[in-house]
Design a protein around this motif. Structure first.
Motif, mmCIF file in Angstrom:
data_model
loop_
_atom_site.group_PDB
_atom_site.id
_atom_site.type_symbol
_atom_site.label_atom_id
_atom_site.label_comp_id
_atom_site.label_asym_id
_atom_site.label_seq_id
_atom_site.Cartn_x
_atom_site.Cartn_y
_atom_site.Cartn_z
ATOM 1 N N GLN A 43 6.461 9.190 -15.540
ATOM 2 C CA GLN A 43 5.429 10.219 -15.479
ATOM 3 C C GLN A 43 5.963 11.591 -15.865
ATOM 4 O O GLN A 43 5.228 12.438 -16.378
ATOM 5 C CB GLN A 43 4.844 10.279 -14.064
ATOM 6 C CG GLN A 43 4.055 9.039 -13.658
ATOM 7 C CD GLN A 43 3.532 9.133 -12.239
ATOM 8 O OE1 GLN A 43 3.315 10.225 -11.719
ATOM 9 N NE2 GLN A 43 3.323 7.987 -11.603
ATOM 10 N N ILE A 44 7.251 11.812 -15.644
ATOM 11 C CA ILE A 44 7.847 13.125 -15.911
ATOM 12 C C ILE A 44 8.230 13.310 -17.384
ATOM 13 O O ILE A 44 8.578 14.414 -17.813
ATOM 14 C CB ILE A 44 9.084 13.332 -15.007
ATOM 15 C CG1 ILE A 44 9.434 14.809 -14.888
ATOM 16 C CG2 ILE A 44 10.275 12.538 -15.518
ATOM 17 C CD1 ILE A 44 10.587 15.094 -13.951
ATOM 18 N N LEU A 45 8.171 12.233 -18.182
ATOM 19 C CA LEU A 45 8.658 12.307 -19.561
ATOM 20 C C LEU A 45 7.914 13.345 -20.395
ATOM 21 O O LEU A 45 8.522 14.060 -21.198
ATOM 22 C CB LEU A 45 8.541 10.929 -20.237
ATOM 23 C CG LEU A 45 9.599 9.898 -19.857
ATOM 24 C CD1 LEU A 45 9.367 8.596 -20.611
ATOM 25 C CD2 LEU A 45 11.001 10.414 -20.141
ATOM 26 N N ASP B 192 0.838 -1.206 0.000
ATOM 27 C CA ASP B 192 0.000 0.000 0.000
ATOM 28 C C ASP B 192 0.868 1.249 0.000
ATOM 29 O O ASP B 192 2.032 1.234 0.400
ATOM 30 C CB ASP B 192 -0.899 0.044 1.248
ATOM 31 C CG ASP B 192 -1.870 -1.133 1.313
ATOM 32 O OD1 ASP B 192 -2.559 -1.371 0.320
ATOM 33 O OD2 ASP B 192 -1.897 -1.794 2.371
ATOM 34 N N ASP B 193 0.258 2.339 -0.452
ATOM 35 C CA ASP B 193 0.784 3.683 -0.307
ATOM 36 C C ASP B 193 2.228 3.822 -0.806
ATOM 37 O O ASP B 193 2.548 3.359 -1.884
ATOM 38 C CB ASP B 193 0.682 4.128 1.155
ATOM 39 C CG ASP B 193 -0.755 4.031 1.675
ATOM 40 O OD1 ASP B 193 -1.669 4.264 0.871
ATOM 41 O OD2 ASP B 193 -0.933 3.708 2.856
ATOM 42 N N GLU B 194 3.096 4.444 0.011
ATOM 43 C CA GLU B 194 4.454 4.749 -0.427
ATOM 44 C C GLU B 194 5.268 3.499 -0.698
ATOM 45 O O GLU B 194 6.109 3.475 -1.603
ATOM 46 C CB GLU B 194 5.168 5.608 0.624
ATOM 47 C CG GLU B 194 4.597 7.009 0.767
ATOM 48 C CD GLU B 194 5.352 7.829 1.798
ATOM 49 O OE1 GLU B 194 6.371 7.317 2.322
ATOM 50 O OE2 GLU B 194 4.937 8.962 2.074
ATOM 51 N N VAL B 195 5.018 2.452 0.101
ATOM 52 C CA VAL B 195 5.746 1.194 -0.124
ATOM 53 C C VAL B 195 5.403 0.640 -1.499
ATOM 54 O O VAL B 195 6.283 0.159 -2.230
ATOM 55 C CB VAL B 195 5.408 0.168 0.975
ATOM 56 C CG1 VAL B 195 6.097 -1.167 0.689
ATOM 57 C CG2 VAL B 195 5.822 0.692 2.343
ATOM 58 N N ALA B 196 4.130 0.718 -1.876
ATOM 59 C CA ALA B 196 3.699 0.231 -3.188
ATOM 60 C C ALA B 196 4.341 1.044 -4.308
ATOM 61 O O ALA B 196 4.774 0.492 -5.326
ATOM 62 C CB ALA B 196 2.182 0.278 -3.292
ATOM 63 N N SER C 140 -0.948 3.928 -12.822
ATOM 64 C CA SER C 140 0.007 4.854 -12.220
ATOM 65 C C SER C 140 1.405 4.453 -12.666
ATOM 66 O O SER C 140 2.011 3.541 -12.109
ATOM 67 C CB SER C 140 -0.105 4.814 -10.685
ATOM 68 O OG SER C 140 0.864 5.643 -10.100
ATOM 69 N N LEU C 141 1.905 5.131 -13.687
ATOM 70 C CA LEU C 141 3.218 4.799 -14.242
ATOM 71 C C LEU C 141 4.319 5.003 -13.204
ATOM 72 O O LEU C 141 4.174 5.806 -12.273
ATOM 73 C CB LEU C 141 3.506 5.692 -15.452
ATOM 74 C CG LEU C 141 2.765 5.392 -16.755
ATOM 75 C CD1 LEU C 141 2.975 6.545 -17.733
ATOM 76 C CD2 LEU C 141 3.212 4.083 -17.369
ATOM 77 N N HIS D 36 -3.585 -3.098 -16.116
ATOM 78 C CA HIS D 36 -2.292 -3.376 -15.476
ATOM 79 C C HIS D 36 -2.021 -2.344 -14.382
ATOM 80 O O HIS D 36 -2.328 -1.152 -14.546
ATOM 81 C CB HIS D 36 -1.177 -3.332 -16.527
ATOM 82 C CG HIS D 36 0.133 -3.875 -16.044
ATOM 83 N ND1 HIS D 36 1.033 -3.133 -15.316
ATOM 84 C CD2 HIS D 36 0.690 -5.110 -16.178
ATOM 85 C CE1 HIS D 36 2.092 -3.865 -15.037
ATOM 86 N NE2 HIS D 36 1.914 -5.078 -15.549
ATOM 87 N N PRO D 37 -1.447 -2.762 -13.251
ATOM 88 C CA PRO D 37 -1.184 -1.811 -12.150
ATOM 89 C C PRO D 37 -0.376 -0.588 -12.592
ATOM 90 O O PRO D 37 -0.643 0.527 -12.152
ATOM 91 C CB PRO D 37 -0.402 -2.654 -11.144
ATOM 92 C CG PRO D 37 -0.784 -4.071 -11.435
ATOM 93 C CD PRO D 37 -1.053 -4.133 -12.897
ATOM 94 N N ALA D 38 0.613 -0.788 -13.462
ATOM 95 C CA ALA D 38 1.455 0.324 -13.881
ATOM 96 C C ALA D 38 0.759 1.234 -14.884
ATOM 97 O O ALA D 38 1.157 2.390 -15.058
ATOM 98 C CB ALA D 38 2.756 -0.202 -14.477
#
Length: 608
Positions: A237-239, A157-161, A231-232, A226-228
């Protein structure tokens, strides 16, 4: 605070020592006739072991790792109950991870004691899984690490994920593209397949920012669930932001006249080739302006002149002294990708990045890689020169920091090949063996049957040499009973030109090398047609120019996300926290006189 921690450490060690001694005393006091107290004794032993393990836990918390390891070494897993065995194994694995020893950690986490984790609560299972992934990463097994993290992802979860997802992407960038292409055809796991498809985009389109963006958008549509896709990874995401703020004018600061003109021209030719090939592929390319650094002693003023002319990013300079001078400028309003390293270590600062071909970096990579293969005792052979001492010292420092042993260091006189034999005999202690034979022969009248013996406490040889030297050193090592010792070397050992007849003399030597010098590809063909002199005389610098153009527009991304990896001509490129471009080179071996890429190191070839 430090005194308090040390005092607490002494208390912990004292408690553990008293407990150990008490255990010994108890065992000595028990007579064979007291069998009815066996259960009580067993319970007492378990209590003592609990105290000792708690002491280990406390020492690890205090970062007193050597003391914790010492206490663990004094314990016997065979006399523990299941819970204690589990703690014992986990503590050993944790210490190995703290020491960066992935292979040892894997032996504890995935070896014969892995069954102990089966009944643990889910939170503990997750922690062990994340540690196993980390161990694989340290051990140079990025695919195994990615598999472990993909398996764990639904439980996080969260930051760990988020961190786990970023690490999956980082690991897959390190897996060779050929291996990914093979796995795509074989894998049945939807999540892993999606990740592999995304990794292929990074491998095949990573040098074209716009093509990569289009590929990612297409991938998101194909793998909507897909999970990614939802949320890439953060570095992807910055590309889009980077693509929308590309510099349209790049200034190149190089020595184009004077003593370094040939080197500067080779880098320039690489940059021009990369620019032209990008234009042929339909990419948006910047205007290039070249500034001759030999025309001034003040590189900061030349940098300012480039800005005045409209330049938005600078590539260069090349000379170390000029890199140092620019690094100390009060202001750097636009990014600088220096093509060498400053003489003095530069702290991270905005808009200043360093990219070079330092042989010390190769020596450090070799130390890291062979450590993970289980090598611990190394013989170092290096020329007795400033270069030889500097590069070999980089290896030795890294090796000893890991806990490795330098069995011997032999500095040979590069200008005196006739002395190579005596240098190697001394390094292998063959001289000592021969002296003993001579002394015995003097004492005994009849002839002695004698076979020269070398020292036996060497796992591998780190050889720092140029081709002509290596072609003499390796046969001497073979003749001195060291033909069975693995030999590793930097790229200096290979000329970069196929020479089967002469390179047979370094048969079996394994060395790190740039993809550029191991491959014949389209880009190299284009360079050869346009700039044959540069390719023939300064091939590596041409490759540096190619890569400088490839990464100049990715510097903001690389600076923020240390997980970014770009496959370049000079190696796989990433950036350190200090703004230095770090290269990971390929491994190659001389096989039948030909330099042949080794797809993985021996250890990584077991990656599953």
């Amino acid at each position: 605070m430090r005194n308090h921690s040390w005092s607490l450490t002494l208390q912990i060690i004292s408690l553990a020592t008293i407990t150990l001694l008490a255990g010994c005393a108890t065992q000595q006091a028990v007579s064979p006739s007291e069998s009815d107290s066996a259960q009580s004794e067993l319970t007492g032993n378990y209590a003592r072991i609990d105290q000792q393990l708690s002491a280990v836990d406390a020492l690890i918390e205090l970062e007193q790792i050597e003391e914790a390891a010492l206490l663990l070494d004094g314990l016997n897993i065979e006399v523990m109950n299941t819970d204690q065995q589990t703690r014992f194994v986990r503590y050993n694995a944790n210490i190995a991870l703290i020491n960066g020893d992935g292979q040892v950690a894997l032996e504890w986490l995935s070896g014969e004691y892995a069954y102990l984790f089966d009944g643990l609560p889910l939170d503990d299972q997750i922690k062990i899984g994340l540690n196993r992934a980390l161990a694989n990463e340290y051990a140079g097994k990025p695919l195994a690490a990615a598999r472990e993290r993909i398996f764990l992802a639904p439980l996080l979860d969260d930051e760990v994920a988020e961190r786990n997802q970023d690490q999956i992407w980082f690991n897959l960038q390190l897996v060779p593209v050929e291996q990914i292409q093979t796995l795509v055809k074989l894998e049945s796991s939807p999540d892993l397949n999606g990740w592999l498809a995304l990794a292929l985009i990074g491998h095949t389109q990573g040098d074209d920012l716009y093509k990569m963006l289009a590929g990612i958008e297409s991938w998101q549509k194909q793998y909507r669930s897909h999970p990614a896709a939802k949320s890439l990874p953060a570095s992807l995401q910055i590309l889009k932001e980077i693509a929308n703020s590309q510099p349209t004018h790049v200034g190149v600061l190089l020595p184009l006249t004077g003593p370094l003109a040939k080197a500067g021209s080779a880098i320039r030719d690489g940059i021009i080739t990369a620019w032209y090939q990008a234009k042929l592929r339909g990419q948006e390319v910047p205007e290039l302006s070249f500034f001759d650094t030999s025309s001034t002693d003040n590189i900061v003023n030349l940098y300012k002149q480039a800005i005045t002319s409209g330049v938005q990013t600078v590539i260069g300079p090349l000379a170390k002294s000029r890199v140092q001078q620019l690094s100390m400028a009060e202001e750097l309003p636009i990014p600088v990708l220096a093509l060498n390293y400053a003489d003095k270590q530069v702290q991270a600062r905005e808009n200043f990045y360093q990219f070079g071909l330092a042989p010390e970096d190769e020596a450090i990579q070799i130390a890291h890689d062979i450590w993970q293969e289980g090598v611990r005792h190394v013989l170092v052979l290096a020329p007795n020169s400033d270069w030889g001492k500097r590069v070999s010292d980089a290896f030795i420092s890294t090796w000893q920091n890991k806990g490795g042993v330098i069995a011997n260091k032999s500095l040979f006189n590069a200008a005196r090949p006739d002395l190579y034999l005596s240098s190697i005999k001394s390094a292998l202690n063959v001289n000592t063996s021969e002296t003993r034979h001579t002394q015995l022969q003097r004492l005994i009248d009849s002839p002695l049957v004698f076979e020269t013996r070398r020292r036996q406490d060497i796992d591998a040889v780190f050889m720092l040499a140029f081709p002509a030297q290596a072609r003499q050193l390796k046969p001497i090592l073979n003749y001195q009973r060291a033909s069975d010792l693995p030999i590793v070397a930097t790229s200096s050992i290979y000329s970069g030109v196929k020479d089967k007849a002469r390179d047979k003399d370094i048969e079996g030597v394994r060395f790190v090398e740039t993809p550029w010098r191991l491959e014949t590809n389209y880009l190299k063909t284009q360079v050869n047609q346009a700039f044959p002199q540069s390719l023939a005389n300064h091939s590596s610098l041409v490759a540096l120019g190619l890569d400088a153009y490839k990464i100049y527009n990715r510097l903001p991304q690389m600076a923020v996300f240390q997980d970014v990896r770009i496959n370049g001509s000079t190696g796989t490129l990433g950036m350190s926290e200090l703004g230095r471009i770090q290269r990971t080179l390929d491994w190659a071996i001389i096989d039948n006189g030909i330099a042949t890429r080794v797809k993985n190191t021996d250890l990584a070839s077991n990656d599953q």
